[in-house]
Write a protein that holds these residues in place. Structure first.
Motif, PDB file in Angstrom:
ATOM      1  N   GLU A  26       0.005   9.661  -9.969  1.00  0.00           N
ATOM      2  CA  GLU A  26       0.995   8.874  -9.449  1.00  0.00           C
ATOM      3  C   GLU A  26       0.986   9.303  -7.796  1.00  0.00           C
ATOM      4  N   ASN A  27       0.574  10.601  -7.259  1.00  0.00           N
ATOM      5  CA  ASN A  27       1.202  11.127  -6.126  1.00  0.00           C
ATOM      6  C   ASN A  27       0.905  11.496  -5.077  1.00  0.00           C
ATOM      7  N   ARG A  28      -0.473  10.162  -4.981  1.00  0.00           N
ATOM      8  CA  ARG A  28      -0.963  10.124  -4.508  1.00  0.00           C
ATOM      9  C   ARG A  28      -0.591   9.006  -3.090  1.00  0.00           C
ATOM     10  N   PRO A  29      -0.405   9.595  -1.763  1.00  0.00           N
ATOM     11  CA  PRO A  29       0.035   8.777  -0.752  1.00  0.00           C
ATOM     12  C   PRO A  29      -0.983   7.950   0.083  1.00  0.00           C
ATOM     13  N   TYR A  30      -0.246   6.807   0.425  1.00  0.00           N
ATOM     14  CA  TYR A  30      -1.089   5.893   1.003  1.00  0.00           C
ATOM     15  C   TYR A  30      -0.435   5.131   1.741  1.00  0.00           C
ATOM     16  N   ASP A  31      -1.379   4.505   2.862  1.00  0.00           N
ATOM     17  CA  ASP A  31      -0.904   3.937   4.136  1.00  0.00           C
ATOM     18  C   ASP A  31      -1.049   2.557   3.121  1.00  0.00           C
ATOM     19  N   PHE A  32      -0.124   1.198   2.912  1.00  0.00           N
ATOM     20  CA  PHE A  32       0.394   0.390   2.023  1.00  0.00           C
ATOM     21  C   PHE A  32       0.649  -1.026   3.187  1.00  0.00           C
ATOM     22  N   TYR A  33      -0.112  -1.867   3.389  1.00  0.00           N
ATOM     23  CA  TYR A  33       0.023  -2.859   3.335  1.00  0.00           C
ATOM     24  C   TYR A  33       0.626  -4.346   3.000  1.00  0.00           C
ATOM     25  N   LEU A  34       0.896  -4.893   3.809  1.00  0.00           N
ATOM     26  CA  LEU A  34       1.342  -6.305   3.068  1.00  0.00           C
ATOM     27  C   LEU A  34       1.445  -7.399   3.897  1.00  0.00           C
ATOM     28  N   ILE A  35      -0.146  -8.082   3.563  1.00  0.00           N
ATOM     29  CA  ILE A  35      -0.202  -9.686   4.546  1.00  0.00           C
ATOM     30  C   ILE A  35       0.321 -10.843   3.977  1.00  0.00           C
ATOM     31  N   PHE A  36       0.998 -11.922   4.747  1.00  0.00           N
ATOM     32  CA  PHE A  36       1.327 -13.023   3.942  1.00  0.00           C
ATOM     33  C   PHE A  36       0.562 -13.464   4.639  1.00  0.00           C
ATOM     34  N   GLY A  37       0.195 -14.495   4.288  1.00  0.00           N
ATOM     35  CA  GLY A  37      -0.809 -15.442   4.667  1.00  0.00           C
ATOM     36  C   GLY A  37      -0.650 -17.352   5.341  1.00  0.00           C
ATOM     37  N   THR A 200       4.488   3.839   4.302  1.00  0.00           N
ATOM     38  CA  THR A 200       3.979   4.150   3.174  1.00  0.00           C
ATOM     39  C   THR A 200       4.371   5.131   1.682  1.00  0.00           C
ATOM     40  N   ARG A 201       3.198   4.879   1.416  1.00  0.00           N
ATOM     41  CA  ARG A 201       3.545   4.571  -0.560  1.00  0.00           C
ATOM     42  C   ARG A 201       2.626   5.075  -1.591  1.00  0.00           C
ATOM     43  N   LYS A 202       3.667   6.149  -3.052  1.00  0.00           N
ATOM     44  CA  LYS A 202       2.086   6.924  -3.208  1.00  0.00           C
ATOM     45  C   LYS A 202       2.098   5.779  -4.775  1.00  0.00           C
ATOM     46  N   TRP A 203       0.553   6.273  -5.449  1.00  0.00           N
ATOM     47  CA  TRP A 203       0.509   4.861  -5.870  1.00  0.00           C
ATOM     48  C   TRP A 203       0.970   5.054  -7.750  1.00  0.00           C
ATOM     49  N   GLY A 204       1.762   5.665  -7.662  1.00  0.00           N
ATOM     50  CA  GLY A 204       2.573   4.913  -8.683  1.00  0.00           C
ATOM     51  C   GLY A 204       3.735   5.300  -9.643  1.00  0.00           C
ATOM     52  N   LYS A 205       4.729   5.749  -7.848  1.00  0.00           N
ATOM     53  CA  LYS A 205       6.270   6.074  -7.969  1.00  0.00           C
ATOM     54  C   LYS A 205       6.614   4.986  -7.733  1.00  0.00           C
ATOM     55  N   PRO A 206       7.214   4.297  -9.005  1.00  0.00           N
ATOM     56  CA  PRO A 206       8.642   3.245  -8.650  1.00  0.00           C
ATOM     57  C   PRO A 206       9.555   3.428  -7.442  1.00  0.00           C
ATOM     58  N   GLU A 207       9.703   2.957  -6.944  1.00  0.00           N
ATOM     59  CA  GLU A 207      10.262   2.874  -5.047  1.00  0.00           C
ATOM     60  C   GLU A 207      12.013   1.871  -5.062  1.00  0.00           C
ATOM     61  N   LYS A 208      12.549   2.440  -4.647  1.00  0.00           N
ATOM     62  CA  LYS A 208      13.681   1.212  -4.080  1.00  0.00           C
ATOM     63  C   LYS A 208      14.098   1.426  -2.697  1.00  0.00           C
ATOM     64  N   ALA A 209      14.090   0.698  -1.750  1.00  0.00           N
ATOM     65  CA  ALA A 209      14.599   1.077  -0.184  1.00  0.00           C
ATOM     66  C   ALA A 209      14.805  -0.144  -0.218  1.00  0.00           C
ATOM     67  N   GLY A 210      16.141  -0.178   0.703  1.00  0.00           N
ATOM     68  CA  GLY A 210      17.201  -1.236   1.443  1.00  0.00           C
ATOM     69  C   GLY A 210      16.776  -3.123   0.102  1.00  0.00           C
ATOM     70  N   ARG A 211      15.910  -3.431   0.637  1.00  0.00           N
ATOM     71  CA  ARG A 211      16.302  -5.623  -0.638  1.00  0.00           C
ATOM     72  C   ARG A 211      14.778  -4.613  -1.212  1.00  0.00           C
ATOM     73  N   TRP A 212      13.975  -4.214  -0.708  1.00  0.00           N
ATOM     74  CA  TRP A 212      12.572  -3.619  -1.289  1.00  0.00           C
ATOM     75  C   TRP A 212      12.804  -2.907  -2.592  1.00  0.00           C
TER      76      TRP A 212
END
Length: 253
Positions: A26-37, A200-212
């Motif tokens: 759950e808690n492993r942190p990542y550099d988390f990217y989204l790319i919109f093609g 930055t986001r953790k692998w298994g942690k639900p998250e809410k920030a702003g509209r996301w």
């Protein structure tokens, strides 16, 4: 009494190990990217020529910085169209059958299997990469060092009003200390992505920030449901609010 104590201690050890394993997932942190093609289907990453020139070289730079290059596993879903006759009314219809690709690795042979030449009639749906492969992750009870998905945002049975043609999710374990930002910025420039964003986001942690909102783990990230709980194609793409939740790495020229 001694036996009871030993059994209790053993149970506590098992429970602690299970808890620690769950916590690691759950808690492993990542550099988390989204790319919109881009929406132009001719620029899709699953087309063989595009993959080899525009995508694979940049992902290579990331994956080859890990210790698990040869243990990287890929899953791909793609279909081919077949004309069939209905037994019920003897009418012809189009059936989409799953193409069996066998075991796929991070090598030229596998890339040749899952990508689609321009003149080949098949329908790409999804690409998923685990480094190391999911079976190793399960054994070591730790999520992957690098995780990548590529999703086709089109429906090959009906035409949709899409704002971006493909959606890429990339997660890179922060402990690897890979300087991924310049690599993925260069990739985004190469493909002229509509947008590339980072947080930055953790692998298994639900998250809410702003509209996301992310209800589940990183591997459950899709274009539908992540923004205001709706499909992102319902919005004017230029009005999507990335900052301050995301760092914008690249925006379409």
């Amino acid at each position: 009494m001694k036996l009871i104590t030993e059994l209790r201690n053993r149970f506590c050890d098992i429970f602690a190990n299970a808890t620690n394993a769950s916590s690691s997932w759950e808690n492993r942190p990542y550099d988390f990217y989204l790319i919109f093609g881009q929406s132009d289907e001719n620029e899709s990453p699953w087309i063989t020529a595009n993959w080899k020139s525009d995508f694979q070289p940049y992902f290579d730079l990331l994956i080859k910085q890990t210790e698990s290059v040869r243990e990287t596993g890929i899953r791909v879903v793609k279909y081919k169209s077949e004309n069939r006759i209905s037994k019920k009314d003897n009418q012809e219809f189009i059936y989409h059958s799953d193409i069996k690709l066998g075991r796929l690795k991070w090598d030229e042979k596998s890339h040749g299997k899952w990508t689609i030449p321009d003149n080949m009639e098949s329908h790409f749906l999804n690409f998923e990469l685990w480094n190391p492969i999911w079976t190793i992750c399960d054994k070591r009870q730790l999520p992957p060092d690098i995780y990548i998905t590529i999703s086709n945002e089109r429906d090959f049975e009906k035409e949709l009003d899409i704002k971006f043609g493909y959606f890429i999710v990339i997660a890179i374990g922060k402990n690897l200390k890979i300087d991924s930002k310049p690599i993925l910025k260069a990739l985004s420039e190469r493909i002229n992505a509509k947008a590339t964003v980072l947080k930055t986001r953790k692998w298994g942690k639900p998250e809410k920030a702003g509209r996301w909102t992310f209800d589940n783990s990183i591997q459950d990230t899709f274009s539908s449901g992540s923004y205001e709980g709706k499909n992102m194609h319902e919005f004017d793409f230029d009005k999507l609010e990335f900052e301050p939740v995301w760092e914008v790495i690249f925006r379409q020229r």
